[in-house]
Design a protein around this motif. Structure first.
Motif, PDB file in Angstrom:
ATOM      1  N   ASP A 101       0.833  -1.197   0.000  1.00 16.43           N
ATOM      2  CA  ASP A 101       0.000   0.000   0.000  1.00 16.43           C
ATOM      3  C   ASP A 101       0.866   1.244   0.000  1.00 16.43           C
ATOM      4  N   ALA A 102       0.413   2.253  -0.702  1.00 19.13           N
ATOM      5  CA  ALA A 102       1.125   3.527  -0.712  1.00 19.13           C
ATOM      6  C   ALA A 102       1.334   4.038   0.719  1.00 19.13           C
ATOM      7  N   TYR A 103       0.361   3.772   1.576  1.00 22.63           N
ATOM      8  CA  TYR A 103       0.456   4.231   2.962  1.00 22.63           C
ATOM      9  C   TYR A 103       1.679   3.633   3.664  1.00 22.63           C
ATOM     10  N   GLU A 104       1.963   2.369   3.374  1.00 18.04           N
ATOM     11  CA  GLU A 104       3.110   1.709   4.012  1.00 18.04           C
ATOM     12  C   GLU A 104       4.430   2.327   3.578  1.00 18.04           C
ATOM     13  N   ILE A 105       4.452   2.870   2.373  1.00 22.49           N
ATOM     14  CA  ILE A 105       5.674   3.513   1.902  1.00 22.49           C
ATOM     15  C   ILE A 105       5.969   4.736   2.758  1.00 22.49           C
ATOM     16  N   GLY A 106       4.925   5.514   3.033  1.00 26.33           N
ATOM     17  CA  GLY A 106       5.096   6.671   3.896  1.00 26.33           C
ATOM     18  C   GLY A 106       5.646   6.266   5.254  1.00 26.33           C
ATOM     19  N   LEU A 107       5.097   5.184   5.799  1.00 22.90           N
ATOM     20  CA  LEU A 107       5.577   4.683   7.095  1.00 22.90           C
ATOM     21  C   LEU A 107       7.054   4.304   7.025  1.00 22.90           C
ATOM     22  N   ALA A 108       7.430   3.646   5.921  1.00 21.99           N
ATOM     23  CA  ALA A 108       8.811   3.186   5.781  1.00 21.99           C
ATOM     24  C   ALA A 108       9.768   4.362   5.589  1.00 21.99           C
ATOM     25  N   ILE A 109       9.253   5.506   5.136  1.00 20.99           N
ATOM     26  CA  ILE A 109      10.087   6.701   4.949  1.00 20.99           C
ATOM     27  C   ILE A 109      10.372   7.381   6.287  1.00 20.99           C
ATOM     28  N   LEU A 110       9.390   7.360   7.198  1.00 26.58           N
ATOM     29  CA  LEU A 110       9.504   8.153   8.428  1.00 26.58           C
ATOM     30  C   LEU A 110      10.779   7.849   9.231  1.00 26.58           C
ATOM     31  N   GLY A 111      11.094   6.566   9.420  1.00 25.28           N
ATOM     32  CA  GLY A 111      12.250   6.204  10.245  1.00 25.28           C
ATOM     33  C   GLY A 111      13.566   6.739   9.692  1.00 25.28           C
ATOM     34  N   PRO A 112      13.897   6.363   8.451  1.00 27.40           N
ATOM     35  CA  PRO A 112      15.162   6.849   7.888  1.00 27.40           C
ATOM     36  C   PRO A 112      15.211   8.377   7.755  1.00 27.40           C
ATOM     37  N   LEU A 113      14.066   8.994   7.511  1.00 28.14           N
ATOM     38  CA  LEU A 113      14.067  10.450   7.373  1.00 28.14           C
ATOM     39  C   LEU A 113      14.331  11.119   8.720  1.00 28.14           C
ATOM     40  N   ARG A 114      13.831  10.514   9.793  1.00 25.58           N
ATOM     41  CA  ARG A 114      14.078  11.046  11.133  1.00 25.58           C
ATOM     42  C   ARG A 114      15.569  10.980  11.452  1.00 25.58           C
ATOM     43  N   ASP A 115      16.202   9.876  11.028  1.00 24.98           N
ATOM     44  CA  ASP A 115      17.650   9.754  11.233  1.00 24.98           C
ATOM     45  C   ASP A 115      18.414  10.791  10.423  1.00 24.98           C
ATOM     46  N   LEU A 116      17.872  11.134   9.271  1.00 26.47           N
ATOM     47  CA  LEU A 116      18.581  12.016   8.348  1.00 26.47           C
ATOM     48  C   LEU A 116      18.468  13.478   8.763  1.00 26.47           C
ATOM     49  N   ASP A 117      17.243  13.946   8.993  1.00 25.44           N
ATOM     50  CA  ASP A 117      17.046  15.359   9.325  1.00 25.44           C
ATOM     51  C   ASP A 117      15.707  15.517  10.022  1.00 25.44           C
ATOM     52  N   GLU A 118      15.755  15.986  11.262  1.00 22.97           N
ATOM     53  CA  GLU A 118      14.541  16.000  12.064  1.00 22.97           C
ATOM     54  C   GLU A 118      13.530  17.058  11.610  1.00 22.97           C
ATOM     55  N   VAL A 119      14.046  18.160  11.083  1.00 32.13           N
ATOM     56  CA  VAL A 119      13.114  19.187  10.601  1.00 32.13           C
ATOM     57  C   VAL A 119      12.365  18.668   9.371  1.00 32.13           C
TER      58      VAL A 119
END
Ligand SMILES: [Zn+2]
Length: 173
Positions: A101-119
């Motif tokens: 699901d497209a929704y799961e892709i968003g979920l999978a992005i959140l973790g690595p993006l938080r590690d990359l840049d919190e803003v």
């Protein structure tokens, strides 16, 4: 696999190697009829089911362009974005399903993006999770702060030598 040059219905694999960190296999093939060589690329099937029900092939480029917007003005390079998209793809493939699901892709992005840049993470999360009040931001920021605190307590590597035994003792908090 038939020959793309002479349409001979058979071909022979002359070389086979993994590419792109093992997520693809490239095969060099030779046609026994005309002798010409060509390459095929094999990847595990991964497609995305959009909210409309339409299915499309997973694309790292789409991950990158989606995240790039959230990273505007932030110290995030194209390499960072490419790496993030790779991590997202790996996470999704690990789930073992050929359709996601497209929704799961968003979920999978959140973790690595938080590690990359919190803003950038907060921007992305606010759109993706439809933040509609300051409380939503506050909750997200509180959890980021809690993680910072845990990280500081848990292991500044420079300090480990001094108080290494207390690391196990700090867990009951
Ligand atoms: Zn041929």
């Amino acid at each position: 696999m038939h020959c793309p040059f002479c349409r001979h219905p058979d071909s022979r694999v002359v070389d086979s190697r993994t590419a792109d960190d093992g997520s693809q296999i490239r095969r060099r093939r030779q046609c026994p009829a005309c002798g010409r060589r060509f390459t095929t690329l094999e990847t595990a099937s991964l497609s995305v089911v959009k909210r409309s029900g339409v299915t499309e092939p997973f694309s790292r480029d789409k991950i990158v362009s989606g995240v790039r917007k959230a990273c505007q003005g932030r110290p995030v390079s194209e390499d960072d974005l490419a790496l993030l998209a790779q991590r997202v793809e790996e996470t999704l493939r690990q789930q073992g399903s050929a359709e996601i699901d497209a929704y799961e892709i968003g979920l999978a992005i959140l973790g690595p993006l938080r590690d990359l840049d919190e803003v950038a993470y907060l921007r992305f999360a606010s759109v993706y999770q439809a933040f509609d009040s300051l409380d939503d931001f506050e909750t997200a920021i509180t959890s980021l702060r809690a993680e910072h605190a845990a990280r500081l307590q848990g292991g500044d590597e420079g300090q480990v030598g001094r108080e290494a035994p207390s690391e196990t003792a700090s867990s009951p908090a």
